[in-house]
Scaffold this motif. Structure first.
Motif, PDB file in Angstrom:
ATOM      1  N   THR A 171     -14.485   6.122  -3.376  1.00  0.00           N
ATOM      2  CA  THR A 171     -13.079   5.765  -3.543  1.00  0.00           C
ATOM      3  C   THR A 171     -12.795   4.454  -2.840  1.00  0.00           C
ATOM      4  O   THR A 171     -13.183   4.271  -1.680  1.00  0.00           O
ATOM      5  CB  THR A 171     -12.165   6.866  -2.952  1.00  0.00           C
ATOM      6  OG1 THR A 171     -12.398   8.091  -3.646  1.00  0.00           O
ATOM      7  CG2 THR A 171     -10.698   6.476  -3.095  1.00  0.00           C
ATOM      8  N   LYS A 172     -12.133   3.538  -3.527  1.00  0.00           N
ATOM      9  CA  LYS A 172     -11.757   2.255  -2.948  1.00  0.00           C
ATOM     10  C   LYS A 172     -10.235   2.204  -2.818  1.00  0.00           C
ATOM     11  O   LYS A 172      -9.510   2.351  -3.805  1.00  0.00           O
ATOM     12  CB  LYS A 172     -12.233   1.103  -3.846  1.00  0.00           C
ATOM     13  CG  LYS A 172     -11.846  -0.275  -3.326  1.00  0.00           C
ATOM     14  CD  LYS A 172     -12.341  -1.375  -4.274  1.00  0.00           C
ATOM     15  CE  LYS A 172     -11.955  -2.763  -3.765  1.00  0.00           C
ATOM     16  NZ  LYS A 172     -12.417  -3.826  -4.697  1.00  0.00           N
ATOM     17  N   VAL A 173      -9.748   2.036  -1.583  1.00  0.00           N
ATOM     18  CA  VAL A 173      -8.305   1.959  -1.353  1.00  0.00           C
ATOM     19  C   VAL A 173      -7.805   0.574  -1.719  1.00  0.00           C
ATOM     20  O   VAL A 173      -8.288  -0.437  -1.202  1.00  0.00           O
ATOM     21  CB  VAL A 173      -7.962   2.282   0.115  1.00  0.00           C
ATOM     22  CG1 VAL A 173      -6.472   2.055   0.377  1.00  0.00           C
ATOM     23  CG2 VAL A 173      -8.325   3.733   0.441  1.00  0.00           C
ATOM     24  N   LEU A 174      -6.834   0.500  -2.623  1.00  0.00           N
ATOM     25  CA  LEU A 174      -6.271  -0.765  -3.086  1.00  0.00           C
ATOM     26  C   LEU A 174      -4.997  -1.122  -2.324  1.00  0.00           C
ATOM     27  O   LEU A 174      -4.678  -2.297  -2.150  1.00  0.00           O
ATOM     28  CB  LEU A 174      -5.961  -0.678  -4.583  1.00  0.00           C
ATOM     29  CG  LEU A 174      -7.099  -0.207  -5.488  1.00  0.00           C
ATOM     30  CD1 LEU A 174      -6.598  -0.070  -6.922  1.00  0.00           C
ATOM     31  CD2 LEU A 174      -8.278  -1.162  -5.414  1.00  0.00           C
ATOM     32  N   CYS A 175      -4.269  -0.105  -1.885  1.00  0.00           N
ATOM     33  CA  CYS A 175      -3.014  -0.322  -1.162  1.00  0.00           C
ATOM     34  C   CYS A 175      -2.751   0.888  -0.284  1.00  0.00           C
ATOM     35  O   CYS A 175      -2.911   2.034  -0.735  1.00  0.00           O
ATOM     36  CB  CYS A 175      -1.861  -0.529  -2.156  1.00  0.00           C
ATOM     37  SG  CYS A 175      -0.219  -0.596  -1.387  1.00  0.00           S
ATOM     38  N   PHE A 176      -2.370   0.650   0.961  1.00  0.00           N
ATOM     39  CA  PHE A 176      -1.998   1.731   1.879  1.00  0.00           C
ATOM     40  C   PHE A 176      -0.773   1.252   2.652  1.00  0.00           C
ATOM     41  O   PHE A 176      -0.828   0.257   3.369  1.00  0.00           O
ATOM     42  CB  PHE A 176      -3.141   2.033   2.853  1.00  0.00           C
ATOM     43  CG  PHE A 176      -2.890   3.233   3.730  1.00  0.00           C
ATOM     44  CD1 PHE A 176      -3.461   4.458   3.439  1.00  0.00           C
ATOM     45  CD2 PHE A 176      -2.075   3.140   4.854  1.00  0.00           C
ATOM     46  CE1 PHE A 176      -3.219   5.571   4.239  1.00  0.00           C
ATOM     47  CE2 PHE A 176      -1.830   4.245   5.653  1.00  0.00           C
ATOM     48  CZ  PHE A 176      -2.407   5.457   5.351  1.00  0.00           C
ATOM     49  N   THR A 177       0.360   1.948   2.486  1.00  0.00           N
ATOM     50  CA  THR A 177       1.584   1.511   3.144  1.00  0.00           C
ATOM     51  C   THR A 177       2.472   2.707   3.450  1.00  0.00           C
ATOM     52  O   THR A 177       2.213   3.827   2.987  1.00  0.00           O
ATOM     53  CB  THR A 177       2.337   0.492   2.256  1.00  0.00           C
ATOM     54  OG1 THR A 177       3.400  -0.089   2.997  1.00  0.00           O
ATOM     55  CG2 THR A 177       2.892   1.157   1.000  1.00  0.00           C
ATOM     56  N   GLU A 178       3.505   2.474   4.235  1.00  0.00           N
ATOM     57  CA  GLU A 178       4.493   3.492   4.567  1.00  0.00           C
ATOM     58  C   GLU A 178       5.836   3.080   3.957  1.00  0.00           C
ATOM     59  O   GLU A 178       6.230   1.917   4.039  1.00  0.00           O
ATOM     60  CB  GLU A 178       4.613   3.649   6.083  1.00  0.00           C
ATOM     61  CG  GLU A 178       3.311   4.095   6.737  1.00  0.00           C
ATOM     62  CD  GLU A 178       3.412   4.201   8.245  1.00  0.00           C
ATOM     63  OE1 GLU A 178       4.555   4.227   8.761  1.00  0.00           O
ATOM     64  OE2 GLU A 178       2.359   4.255   8.918  1.00  0.00           O
ATOM     65  N   LEU A 179       6.517   4.048   3.336  1.00  0.00           N
ATOM     66  CA  LEU A 179       7.764   3.770   2.637  1.00  0.00           C
ATOM     67  C   LEU A 179       8.809   4.816   2.963  1.00  0.00           C
ATOM     68  O   LEU A 179       8.486   5.899   3.476  1.00  0.00           O
ATOM     69  CB  LEU A 179       7.534   3.765   1.118  1.00  0.00           C
ATOM     70  CG  LEU A 179       6.535   2.769   0.526  1.00  0.00           C
ATOM     71  CD1 LEU A 179       6.328   3.087  -0.958  1.00  0.00           C
ATOM     72  CD2 LEU A 179       7.027   1.342   0.705  1.00  0.00           C
TER      73      LEU A 179
END
Length: 244
Positions: A98-106
């Motif tokens: 698995t390749k993470v493309l975006c990781f953020t908090e919203l």
């Protein structure tokens, strides 16, 4: 002639769908249902088991049977387990990662709430990731997790297995997952990471994940490359979805 538990199942299902028994509320206890329907405990349990199999309720130890049905998230298809793709890859001795493309908090706004059913104002993790087999992307995942229920998420966890982290590190039980499968036109993100060839669309699986208390803590939209996507069902088992 309709069997007794079928009649009880149908009546309870109608009460849930018309919100007489509302989302996250308890249905009446077994003893009350036995009196109401003038039947045995086993008959009531068979009806409730069928409702659970179809994603209407979940049994919570020490609490009762909780309604998890919502009209806009009720699954039309019950699809397979969350780690099915990795398991199938390993069985076929193919490299999976698995390749993470975006990781953020919203913070959940109206748009996110409509998509996920999470309440406006809740804090969430949002993760985009590519599921790859033999370095070819087959799935783009959009994951939304409630921060106060899935604490301490990080990109390196997302690249391994979030559900293993939830069950292993957080000691949280994933009790029920309801899924709905649709088709959708490919987005720019789909086309960027997946070789769609002649296809202008993707198979979309929307998943709503509940813990042992009947609380939804995760929403996933998985966008699948049509080539290699299979919907499989047999009469004596839940339908499953996997990559060939």
């Amino acid at each position: 002639m309709k069997r007794k538990y079928d009649k009880i199942y149908t009546d309870l299902k109608n009460r849930i769908e018309t919100e007489e028994y509302k989302y996250q509320e308890l249905i009446p206890p077994e003893s009350a249902l036995i009196r109401q329907y003038d039947c045995s405990r086993n008959t009531v349990r068979r009806a409730i088991a069928q409702l659970a199999d179809e994603g209407y309720v979940v049994s919570v130890n020490g609490k009762g049977v909780v309604v998890i049905y919502k009209q806009n998230i009720q699954a039309k298809f019950a699809l397979g387990g969350t780690d099915m793709y990795r398991e199938v890859s390993e069985e076929n001795r193919k490299k999976y990662h698995t390749k993470v493309l975006c990781f953020t908090e919203l913070t959940v706004d109206e748009r996110i709430s409509k998509r996920t059913t999470f309440s406006v104002g809740r804090e969430i993790y949002y993760i985009q990731s590519a599921r790859m087999i033999q370095d070819e992307t087959y799935i783009i995942d959009h994951n939304y997790f409630l921060k106060d229920m899935v604490k301490g998420l990080a990109p390196e966890i997302a690249e391994r297995s979030i559900h293993e982290y939830i069950e292993g590190q957080l000691q949280e039980t994933i009790a029920s997952t309801r899924r709905m499968m649709t088709l959708d036109l490919a987005t720019e993100l789909d086309e960027k990471y997946m070789d769609l060839g002649k296809y202008g669309c993707v198979a979309v699986v929307n998943s709503y994940v509940f813990n042992a208390d009947g609380l939804m803590f995760e929403y996933i939209q998985s966008r699948h490359k049509p080539e290699g996507f299979v919907f499989y069902e047999q009469s004596n088992a839940n339908p499953v979805s996997y990559l060939m």
